[in-house]
Design an enzyme around this catalytic site. Sequence first.
Site, short mmCIF file in Angstrom:
data_model
loop_
_atom_site.label_atom_id
_atom_site.label_comp_id
_atom_site.label_asym_id
_atom_site.label_seq_id
_atom_site.Cartn_x
_atom_site.Cartn_y
_atom_site.Cartn_z
N CYS A 2 -35.71 10.80 12.09
CA CYS A 2 -37.04 11.26 11.89
C CYS A 2 -37.60 12.74 11.44
O CYS A 2 -36.73 13.55 12.11
CB CYS A 2 -37.92 10.81 12.93
SG CYS A 2 -37.84 9.13 13.71
N ARG A 27 -31.19 13.37 6.11
CA ARG A 27 -31.01 13.17 7.50
C ARG A 27 -31.06 11.74 7.86
O ARG A 27 -30.59 11.60 8.92
CB ARG A 27 -32.22 13.92 8.19
CG ARG A 27 -32.37 15.26 8.05
CD ARG A 27 -33.94 15.83 8.42
NE ARG A 27 -34.25 15.46 9.85
CZ ARG A 27 -34.32 16.45 10.60
NH1 ARG A 27 -33.80 17.77 10.60
NH2 ARG A 27 -34.69 16.27 11.65
N TRP A 77 -36.92 6.94 11.58
CA TRP A 77 -35.40 6.33 11.81
C TRP A 77 -35.63 5.64 13.19
O TRP A 77 -36.24 5.93 14.10
CB TRP A 77 -34.48 7.66 11.98
CG TRP A 77 -33.04 7.03 12.00
CD1 TRP A 77 -32.02 6.92 11.13
CD2 TRP A 77 -32.24 6.51 13.37
NE1 TRP A 77 -30.97 6.69 11.49
CE2 TRP A 77 -30.96 6.72 13.02
CE3 TRP A 77 -32.67 6.94 14.60
CZ2 TRP A 77 -29.98 6.12 13.88
CZ3 TRP A 77 -31.82 6.48 15.59
CH2 TRP A 77 -30.49 6.08 15.10
N ASN A 103 -42.36 12.69 16.16
CA ASN A 103 -40.62 12.78 16.33
C ASN A 103 -40.40 12.65 17.93
O ASN A 103 -41.41 13.72 18.58
CB ASN A 103 -39.83 13.88 15.81
CG ASN A 103 -39.78 13.95 14.15
OD1 ASN A 103 -40.12 12.86 13.48
ND2 ASN A 103 -39.34 14.78 13.80
N GLY A 104 -39.41 12.15 18.45
CA GLY A 104 -39.24 12.04 19.82
C GLY A 104 -39.54 10.75 20.38
O GLY A 104 -39.64 9.63 19.59
N GLU A 479 -11.35 10.51 15.04
CA GLU A 479 -12.54 11.07 13.96
C GLU A 479 -12.35 10.19 12.74
O GLU A 479 -13.26 9.73 12.09
CB GLU A 479 -12.22 12.61 13.49
CG GLU A 479 -13.09 13.07 12.56
CD GLU A 479 -14.57 13.03 12.69
OE1 GLU A 479 -14.89 12.82 13.84
OE2 GLU A 479 -15.32 13.29 11.70
N LYS A 483 -15.42 8.08 11.24
CA LYS A 483 -15.63 8.11 9.66
C LYS A 483 -15.65 6.69 9.18
O LYS A 483 -16.45 6.51 8.57
CB LYS A 483 -14.69 9.04 8.94
CG LYS A 483 -14.77 10.30 9.16
CD LYS A 483 -16.20 11.00 8.74
CE LYS A 483 -17.23 10.98 9.86
NZ LYS A 483 -17.43 12.27 10.51
N GLU A 486 -18.64 4.43 10.49
CA GLU A 486 -19.92 4.87 10.07
C GLU A 486 -20.05 4.72 8.59
O GLU A 486 -21.39 4.43 8.28
CB GLU A 486 -20.34 6.34 10.85
CG GLU A 486 -19.49 7.39 10.07
CD GLU A 486 -19.81 8.41 10.72
OE1 GLU A 486 -20.53 8.66 11.81
OE2 GLU A 486 -18.91 9.54 10.55
N HIS A 502 -0.76 -1.90 26.87
CA HIS A 502 -1.68 -2.12 27.92
C HIS A 502 -2.80 -2.91 27.52
O HIS A 502 -3.68 -3.11 28.28
CB HIS A 502 -1.95 -0.93 28.69
CG HIS A 502 -0.70 -0.09 29.03
ND1 HIS A 502 0.17 -0.50 30.01
CD2 HIS A 502 -0.29 1.03 28.38
CE1 HIS A 502 0.94 0.38 30.19
NE2 HIS A 502 1.08 1.30 29.14
N LYS A 590 -28.61 12.56 10.41
CA LYS A 590 -27.93 13.91 10.51
C LYS A 590 -28.26 14.84 11.68
O LYS A 590 -27.64 15.64 12.06
CB LYS A 590 -28.44 14.76 9.34
CG LYS A 590 -27.77 15.82 8.88
CD LYS A 590 -26.30 15.43 8.40
CE LYS A 590 -25.46 16.54 8.58
NZ LYS A 590 -23.98 15.95 8.27
C1 F6R Z 1 -20.33 11.60 12.43
C2 F6R Z 1 -21.91 12.08 12.78
C3 F6R Z 1 -22.22 12.08 14.41
C4 F6R Z 1 -22.55 13.42 14.69
C5 F6R Z 1 -23.28 13.43 16.25
C6 F6R Z 1 -23.57 14.84 16.86
O1 F6R Z 1 -20.27 11.90 11.13
O2 F6R Z 1 -22.37 12.85 11.96
O3 F6R Z 1 -21.32 11.32 15.00
O4 F6R Z 1 -21.30 14.14 14.86
O5 F6R Z 1 -24.43 12.92 16.02
O6 F6R Z 1 -24.25 15.55 15.91
P1 F6R Z 1 -24.29 17.19 16.22
O7 F6R Z 1 -23.04 17.66 15.53
O8 F6R Z 1 -25.41 17.53 15.05
O9 F6R Z 1 -24.74 17.39 17.32
#
Ligand code: F6R
Length: 595
Positions: A2, A27, A77, A103-104, A479, A483, A486, A502, A590
């Site tokens: 948001c 975002r 969001w 927001n929140g 990672e 990636k 997502e 296992h 984001k």
């Molecule tokens: C993955 C991604 C999320 C962020 C996570 C933490 O591509 O973007 O998994 O890494 O939400 O976000 P930050 O780093 O902003 O605390």
Amino acid sequence: MCGIVACRVRDHAAPVLLSALRNLEYRGYDSVGIAVSTEIGTLARIRTVHRIDDLEHRVNDWNGARLGNVGIGHTRWATHGAVDEANAHPHCDCTGRISLVHNGIIENCDELRATLTTSGHQFSSAVDSEVVCHLIEARLAESSDLFDAVQTAVTQLEGSWALAVLEESTGRLVAAAHHSPLLLAHNDAGTFVTSDPAAVSEWASEFHILRDGDVVEAGETLRWRNSGLMIDPPTPVDFARTHSPAELRGHSDFMDQEIDEQPVLAAKLIDELGPAIANGRLWDELGLPPFDALQIIACGTSMHAGRVIAQTLGRLAAVPTTLTLGSEVAYDVVLPRTLRLAISQSGETADVLRALDHPVPTEVRTLALTNNPHSTLSRRADAVLAYSAGPEIGVAATKTFVAQVIVGVCAVLSALVSSGRLSVTATLELVEQLRRLPVQLTTALEISRRVVPAIAHDLSTASGFLFLGRGSALPYAAEGALKLKELSYRWAEHYPAGELKHGPLALIEPGTPVVAVENGDPRLRANISEVRARGARVVTVGYDGSTIPVLTGEPTPWGPLEAVVPLQILARAVALELGRDVDKPRNLAKSVTVE
Ligand code: F6R
């Protein structure tokens, strides 16, 4: 996640709000809306569950009273309630006298809603934010002053909020914040309230940052309260340098551009930090006490960077490390002489910030590793390592991961040499290895760009993926899996390769894609044979002879960082094969400002 914008400008507020909302698009959002004062003293509320282009069409098609110079806007969001227009912000009270964006999370929303409903308030959405409108409405029935009404209403809330409230007929604008970022700029161009300074960087660079408990009236002059007491506005902070606008430079999307930027970014960071490692200066300048244990607090990709940093520390100096997901911190025991390293590219991740509230021994200090030196995390930490990766517009983290790993490893090496746990000679050798990274990343990019698209095409119909690694390769396998899931919306899990037998081997069927990330551990070959024997389609990321042969150097304590490049490119390519929006993957934000 948001985003909030609000403004009082000389001319028309709507174009400013639309442009600011566009700047928040990166975002992630699923609905968007504005409320603007009109020349006849009403509020025009316009919302959509489509993109901002659609909102703009609706604003252009508006045939009500002429829109005025004060307004609020929001990208939502979804957390409470489905993605539909009724749940999109701004929300209104029963009378339509006020509109509000939030927001929140209002944690006592159910209780408040029940009480308000009993006293006759009618709700038109399923969103927690709407209770705040009705609380303000109830207060306005007692005192007609919006500033006072918001002040009283927020004392009834539990949880987190950044609020912008607009009153019809008066056009008064009041903002409030608690555990959720909100900033205010007041200058010749007007007054701007936002959760993200990038949104209004065209009009403002200096911002007052709202603290927990602040309520502010954004009129011709500012009236500022904290916990109900009138105070002077906090000193403004200049955000100009950290929020330079990002634009596409010949790439089809920001993710592609940001993947490409990694070698240059790595070179810049190592050039900047390299001279301050072996003499301990990087660590000493942070002004932190020595530590005997490290606790990493992070989420998502930032936690994967944290795993690399923790492994490096463990391998080089046997310093005990704990990895704590921000949302799980309540169950951790933190010993004295522990350093808390909180990693977050946004610096606004609610899980990480809330984790810092967890009680720890008084001598424990917090170091922030973030791309946002003005973030809430930076303000809450005892010291900050700001890695200046530049704006990352693709919602999925790429270059910020590489930056976190490099800066975190540099800091660990510097701390170890400063405390005498690592010799200067050994440190200088490791710095030399770091200096090879930009070339290694460039090679990885060139090879991956050539090899990965065909692999992605081949694998794009698969319903699930397994990523394997051992030891120092494991965070990169994790990672890669994150990636892929997502961006492509396909299942992708990572496993320590030795764990396969296992249980997870049950997942392997003929054709199941298995991506194995090498780090020179010979036992991985046996694990690869196990999945091959069961018909898996194996893709190896490793040295010569691998499917994607991107590794060139000898193994390092931080593992094969360059292996992340083909994994990022694979995730993007599979997503594009499936027609996904790689810069704005669904349900990913984001800056995750709710717990
Ligand atoms: C993955 C991604 C999320 C962020 C996570 C933490 O591509 O973007 O998994 O890494 O939400 O976000 P930050 O780093 O902003 O605390």
